[in-house]
Design a protein around this motif. Structure first.
Motif, PDB file in Angstrom:
ATOM      1  N   GLU A 464       2.521  -5.840   1.754  1.00 58.92           N
ATOM      2  CA  GLU A 464       1.979  -5.243   1.501  1.00 58.92           C
ATOM      3  C   GLU A 464       1.063  -3.792   1.929  1.00 58.92           C
ATOM      4  N   VAL A 465       1.573  -3.607   3.622  1.00 58.51           N
ATOM      5  CA  VAL A 465       1.517  -1.952   3.857  1.00 58.51           C
ATOM      6  C   VAL A 465       3.269  -1.957   3.798  1.00 58.51           C
ATOM      7  N   LYS A 467       3.140  -1.213   0.685  1.00 52.68           N
ATOM      8  CA  LYS A 467       2.489  -0.937  -1.296  1.00 52.68           C
ATOM      9  C   LYS A 467       1.511   0.055  -0.497  1.00 52.68           C
ATOM     10  N   GLN A 468       0.983   0.511   0.582  1.00 54.19           N
ATOM     11  CA  GLN A 468       0.017   0.918   0.899  1.00 54.19           C
ATOM     12  C   GLN A 468       0.895   2.472   1.829  1.00 54.19           C
ATOM     13  N   THR A 471       1.429   4.278  -1.579  1.00 52.14           N
ATOM     14  CA  THR A 471      -0.050   4.824  -1.601  1.00 52.14           C
ATOM     15  C   THR A 471      -0.955   5.884  -0.640  1.00 52.14           C
ATOM     16  N   ASP A 472      -0.555   5.615   0.083  1.00 49.62           N
ATOM     17  CA  ASP A 472      -2.048   6.557   1.009  1.00 49.62           C
ATOM     18  C   ASP A 472      -1.118   6.991   2.019  1.00 49.62           C
ATOM     19  N   ASN A 475      -1.865   8.209   5.381  1.00 50.77           N
ATOM     20  CA  ASN A 475      -0.859   7.594   6.615  1.00 50.77           C
ATOM     21  C   ASN A 475       0.659   6.744   6.268  1.00 50.77           C
ATOM     22  N   TYR A 476       0.946   7.659   6.045  1.00 49.27           N
ATOM     23  CA  TYR A 476       2.617   7.038   5.192  1.00 49.27           C
ATOM     24  C   TYR A 476       2.881   6.581   6.777  1.00 49.27           C
ATOM     25  N   PHE A 479       2.062   3.320   8.244  1.00 44.68           N
ATOM     26  CA  PHE A 479       2.190   2.084   7.835  1.00 44.68           C
ATOM     27  C   PHE A 479       3.530   1.746   7.487  1.00 44.68           C
ATOM     28  N   GLN A 483       5.155  -1.561   8.975  1.00 43.76           N
ATOM     29  CA  GLN A 483       6.057  -2.276   8.457  1.00 43.76           C
ATOM     30  C   GLN A 483       7.354  -2.682   9.031  1.00 43.76           C
TER      31      GLN A 483
END
Length: 786
Positions: A464-465, A467-468, A471-472, A475-476, A479, A483
């Motif tokens: 999930e993280v 994936k974020q 997309t984000d 805030n790479y 995340f 992860q």
DNA sequence: TGCCCTCGGGG
DNA sequence: GTGTACGAGGGCA
């Protein structure tokens, strides 16, 4: 009032057993948060009347309560005893003969688990003005209500310091410091001069810490040098070392770490060791490596003279050292790493920085166990010398291989735990899942184990993280750090479950995990071989295959194809990790060297496993020669490597070599601290230095050359830089050692012919241990986690 | 092979 | 502080 804060450390006050949480609030203030009235407790399993009355009559007794908990496959009645003092629990848990549960959990952890707090918390409470004098923080708040909050990373203040002191009298000359806060650096020093003596330096240091109120204290080797020195000088000057946020002194834990209430002591040297594994660990080497910047030019061996003659330079040098340590600390991003890890393991920063890895797992598992009324056993104090079968290691035939494709199982052990529902809660005679070691586990539809459940959740969280992260973009970094921390936590999980006697598991469970893993990898290897692939090596969760391809691109296609085929078929993730061309091994397990050609970012790197020689007390020539030999072999110039080795060993045995290349150095402590000082080469070299009137101070590094290795202990002569060496080195000894090192690599390539002619003396064959190698070898799991 | 001892960083 | 513990390498049984 309400505040949101990130917890830096947690502890409790001795006098009234009040829990103290220290941290930084979302608006940047340093905070002490006090929780009054939390009581220590632990359980006794099915205690006798006699036991209960003993407990009730103990002055520590407050209250008791009935509980029913799941333990060792059944439900048991337990009595929970509430007591006054956390530090009395070790005593109280021994009062009765029945089993004590959860009686070894640090009090501040007990609090955090029971309120299910994460790394950041929301607090409702009132400011305590009368407590402000007891703490250095901006505010002191009484906790009325506390709950976990979404984790955030506040700006933390980092103070790095360094000390220059007299070697003989130990007196401190100067303390230099560099402070980092909100992207800015501020520097300064405390030093002795006409108006200031050591006492004022020490008081100044206490004041500096109190006023600046840093969250993190760092420096280079402060754990082993500067902090013990400060402690010693404070004592000598009768000054309280009151640098904690509660004005208490730092305390040494297990000769290893320092703990300070409210602040994290995080030695940059330790961090560098852990993260970087540099060839040399000196501040000068590491700062040049990471920052392209070295130390100032002061000769610290003659620090007393330097202080007398070049005071300003020494001060500059001292501040520079604190600055370099700070920049290294920031550069390796260990603080970020630990903050992320504290987020995912739900622990204060200090506990992940200076705590053992089983703490992370405890933090997750104990909360879960409590929620589900599962008993929490104590950590076994058994000596666990018993080893058990670990990962599978495929034997590699000696030689040079082309275009090797490496496949790796993604999270092999967690996958095994999840797939086979391995857990202390599912271990049962009635289980229908049977591990190769005979252990039986209930199937997930009968009862889902809490460990597999937690791991499954962690894997999902991580995906999930990730994936974020994609997309984000803004805030790479955040995340990505998160992860990565989840990955570390999962590794820690199976590390803890697989290697030692952890409170929630046992040997049967650990060996079930590794047994399933061996079964999986060996069956995949034989499938691969049946399909006509040449598997040349494998270790625990990796498989090396000779692709037979001519180009890197073809090998990459081959690797991708294999990985997706097997992953699909086996319902496991087998990742295509890299291509090496060539790969070399002399046939011993866990030893190989290869040139990486894929992935692109590692192209050209040389990967060496298991062949490294110890750097510190090997002589220059040894490591240089080994490196040269690998370079030649991996350029496929095997004959050149042999020729080079042969020539070099001949040269050395003939004495055709510079003395500098033969120097061995090590530090030497006070002679009487050694069990057998007279047999140690470094000690004997130091003694001779003293005889010759050379300066020697315990703790100094001493260099020597071996002059006669046939005597016991071997004869050595000190080597002093800049002075001529008037002895004949034992060239035979040096050529032998060189031969040993190089033969480890070269011997296998040409078995009939001795690679290198014996230099003058007879040397028995080295590395003839491979006569009865089995096809399948196993190794202890502990080795894998090194 | 496995245990015991030592170092490394710092001045 | 209800807490034990770095990692690698050499020597020796």
């Amino acid at each position: 009032m309400k505040i949101k804060m990130r917890i830096i450390t947690a502890s409790y006050r001795q006098n009234d057993v009040t829990v103290e949480l220290f941290g930084r609030s979302s608006d940047g203030k340093s905070v002490t948060a006090l929780f009054f009235g939390f009581k220590p407790y632990f359980d006794y399993v099915d205690p006798s009347e006699d036991c209960i009355s003993k407990m009730k009559n103990n002055p520590e007794f407050i209250d008791m309560e009935d509980k029913n908990l799941f333990l060792n496959g059944e439900n048991v009645d337990v009595k929970r005893f509430y007591v006054k003092s956390p530090w009395k629990v070790p005593e109280l848990r021994k009062i009765c003969n029945c089993e004590a549960l959860a009686a070894d959990i640090p009090f501040h952890h007990r609090f955090i688990y029971d309120y299910d707090l994460g790394s950041s918390v929301n607090i409702e409470g009132e400011l305590l003005e009368d407590e402000k004098k007891n703490y250095t923080t901006d505010i002191v708040i009484k906790i009325n209500k506390i709950e976990t909050a979404e984790s955030f990373n506040p700006d933390l203040k980092i103070l790095s310091f360094d000390i220059e002191n007299s070697i003989s009298t130990r007196e401190i000359f100067v303390i230099g410091y560099s402070i980092y806060f909100k992207g800015k650096i501020q520097q300064g020093e405390l030093s002795s001069n006409e108006t200031s003596d050591e006492k004022s330096i020490l008081n100044g240091f206490n004041d500096l810490i109190t006023e600046e109120d840093p969250d993190i204290i760092t420096g280079y080797n402060i754990d082993g040098y500067d902090l013990p020195l400060l402690e010693e000088r404070m004592r000598a000057n009768r000054i309280h070392f009151n640098t904690g946020r509660d004005f208490l002194p730092p305390r040494r834990i297990m000769d290893q770490f320092w703990r300070l209430h409210g602040r994290v002591i995080d030695d940059a040297w330790w961090a560098v060791k852990k993260v970087l594994h540099p060839k040399h660990e000196s501040l000068n080497f590491v700062s040049n490596l990471l920052l392209n910047e070295g130390k100032e030019n002061v000769n610290r061996i003659y620090i007393e003279n330097e202080w007398k003659n070049r005071r300003d330079d020494v001060v500059k040098y001292c501040i520079k050292d604190s600055y370099l340590a700070l920049m290294i600390y920031l550069k390796i991003r260990i603080l970020d790493r630990n903050l992320y890890l504290s987020t995912v393991s739900m622990l204060p920063l200090d506990d992940v920085t200076n705590g053992g890895t089983s703490t992370y797992v405890d933090s997750i598992l104990i909360r879960r166990a409590d929620r589900e009324s599962i008993g929490v056993p104590m950590s076994a104090r058994r000596s666990s010398n018993e080893t058990y079968e670990g990962g599978y290691v495929h034997t590699m035939e000696p030689g040079l291989y082309d275009m090797i494709v490496v496949l790796d199982f993604k999270s092999m052990y967690p996958s095994m735990i999840i797939k086979h529902n391995i857990c202390f809660t599912t271990l049962s005679k009635n289980g229908e899942i049977t591990a190769p070691n005979g252990a039986k586990f209930l199937s997930p539809d009968v009862k889902k184990g809490i460990i597999p459940d937690i791991l499954e959740q962690l894997m999902k969280d991580r995906d999930e993280v990730k994936k974020q992260m994609k997309t984000d973009k803004e805030n790479y970094e955040y995340f990505n750090g998160l992860q990565d921390a989840i990955k570390v936590l999962m590794n820690t999980f199976y590390g803890v479950l697989g290697t030692t006697f952890y409170r929630f598991t046992n040997r049967e469970i650990s060996s079930a995990i590794t047994a399933f893993a061996r079964q999986t990898i060996t069956s995949i290897i034989s499938d691969l071989e049946n399909d006509g692939n040449k598997v040349i090596y494998g270790d625990t969760d990796s498989i090396f295959i000779e692709s037979g391809k001519k180009t890197v691109d073809e090998a990459i296609d081959f690797g991708n194809k294999l990985s997706s085929e097997i992953s699909q078929r086996e319902n496991l993730v087998l990742e295509f990790e890299k291509v090496m061309d060539p790969l070399f091994s002399h046939g011993a397990k866990k030893r190989y060297a290869g040139k990486i050609v894929y992935p692109e970012e590692n192209n050209g790197e040389i990967l060496v496993r298991g062949y490294e020689t110890r750097r510190t007390d090997s002589f220059n020539l040894q490591s240089e020669a080994l490196k040269k030999v690998f370079d030649l072999i991996l350029s496929r110039n095997v004959n050149g490597a042999k020729q080079y080795a042969e020539d070099l060993i001949k040269k050395v045995s003939a004495g055709d070599i510079d003395n500098e290349d033969l120097v061995i150095s090590r530090s030497v402590k006070d002679f009487d601290t050694y069990k057998n000082a007279s047999s140690m080469a470094n000690v004997n070299a130091a003694k001779k230095m003293i005889e010759r009137g050379e300066m020697f101070i315990p703790g100094m590094k001493v260099s020597w050359i071996v002059t006669n290795a046939n005597r016991t202990p071997q004869e050595v002569e000190p080597f002093i830089d800049g002075e001529t060496f008037n002895y004949r080195p034992d060239y035979i000894y040096y050529s032998k050692r060189l031969q040993e090192t190089l033969n480890r690599v070269l011997e296998s390539l040409d078995k009939e012919v001795e690679v290198v002619k014996n230099p003058q003396t007879k040397i028995t064959d080295l590395f003839n241990e491979d006569s009865n190698k089995k096809k399948s070898e196993t190794t202890n799991l502990d080795d894998f986690f090194k």
